[in-house]
Design a protein around this motif. Structure first.
Motif, PDB file in Angstrom:
ATOM      1  N   ASN A  25      45.419  36.994  36.867  1.00 52.00           N
ATOM      2  CA  ASN A  25      45.537  38.436  36.614  1.00 52.00           C
ATOM      3  C   ASN A  25      46.955  38.950  36.848  1.00 52.00           C
ATOM      4  O   ASN A  25      47.161  39.908  37.575  1.00 52.00           O
ATOM      5  CB  ASN A  25      44.528  39.218  37.442  1.00 52.00           C
ATOM      6  N   HIS A  26      47.910  38.261  36.276  1.00 51.99           N
ATOM      7  CA  HIS A  26      49.317  38.659  36.340  1.00 51.99           C
ATOM      8  C   HIS A  26      49.830  38.786  37.772  1.00 51.99           C
ATOM      9  O   HIS A  26      50.578  39.701  38.102  1.00 51.99           O
ATOM     10  CB  HIS A  26      49.551  39.946  35.546  1.00 51.99           C
ATOM     11  N   LYS A  28      48.134  39.289  40.662  1.00 55.16           N
ATOM     12  CA  LYS A  28      47.414  40.127  41.619  1.00 55.16           C
ATOM     13  C   LYS A  28      46.491  39.249  42.485  1.00 55.16           C
ATOM     14  O   LYS A  28      45.976  38.242  42.034  1.00 55.16           O
ATOM     15  CB  LYS A  28      46.621  41.196  40.884  1.00 55.16           C
ATOM     16  N   THR A  31      41.302  38.399  42.441  1.00 52.94           N
ATOM     17  CA  THR A  31      40.428  37.291  42.052  1.00 52.94           C
ATOM     18  C   THR A  31      40.761  36.018  42.811  1.00 52.94           C
ATOM     19  O   THR A  31      39.870  35.194  43.042  1.00 52.94           O
ATOM     20  CB  THR A  31      40.481  37.031  40.539  1.00 52.94           C
ATOM     21  N   GLY A 118      39.860  36.176  31.955  1.00 47.27           N
ATOM     22  CA  GLY A 118      40.913  35.579  32.756  1.00 47.27           C
ATOM     23  C   GLY A 118      40.384  34.464  33.625  1.00 47.27           C
ATOM     24  O   GLY A 118      40.369  33.312  33.237  1.00 47.27           O
TER      25      GLY A 118
END
Length: 142
Positions: A25-26, A28, A31, A118
């Protein structure tokens, strides 16, 4: 133990394999916190590069999470956050020949839909199917 698929372009997967980490998630942490030591993670690459690479549609790496918590790669407020991974030796494996064998793909006509999430969980059967194909691809390459 949980099995995951992480949707990441091949160029970013290559950086992770060299550095022995994953991001999601870029960068972050949300997750990544769902993962635990010993979890398997398979990388699916829809493209060769993000954001405008050529279509690839292949599994590009597989490994196991080897740490207990996400960590920040750079000491700044917005990350990126990572998890450490021990990667297996494997070969890049196109997804299309595996579609009929994978349970997580519920609608074979719209098989790419699931990858929009993702990072997502898969069952042990799907892990075995993909891991077997990836390790076989490596042997064939040699």
């Amino acid at each position: 133990m949980t099995n995951w698929i992480n949707t990441v372009s091949r160029d970013h997967v290559s950086l992770g394999v060299r550095g022995r980490f994953t991001q999601a998630n870029h960068g972050k942490p949300t997750t990544l916190r769902r993962m635990a030591r010993g979890d398997w993670i398979i990388f699916y690459s829809p493209k060769t590069a993000y954001p405008t690479g050529d279509p690839l549609q292949a599994f590009t790496a597989i490994g196991q999470v080897v740490d207990d918590e996400p960590y920040q790669a750079e000491p700044k407020e917005d990350g990126p956050w990572r998890r450490n991974v021990d990667f297996l030796e494997c070969g890049e494996t196109p997804i299309r020949p595996l579609l009929d064998k994978l349970d997580f793909i519920e609608d074979k006509a719209r098989w790419g839909y699931k990858f929009r999430f993702g990072l997502f969980k898969i069952d042990d059967h799907d892990l075995r199917v993909i891991r077997s194909a990836m390790t076989r691809a490596r042997r064939l390459r040699q």
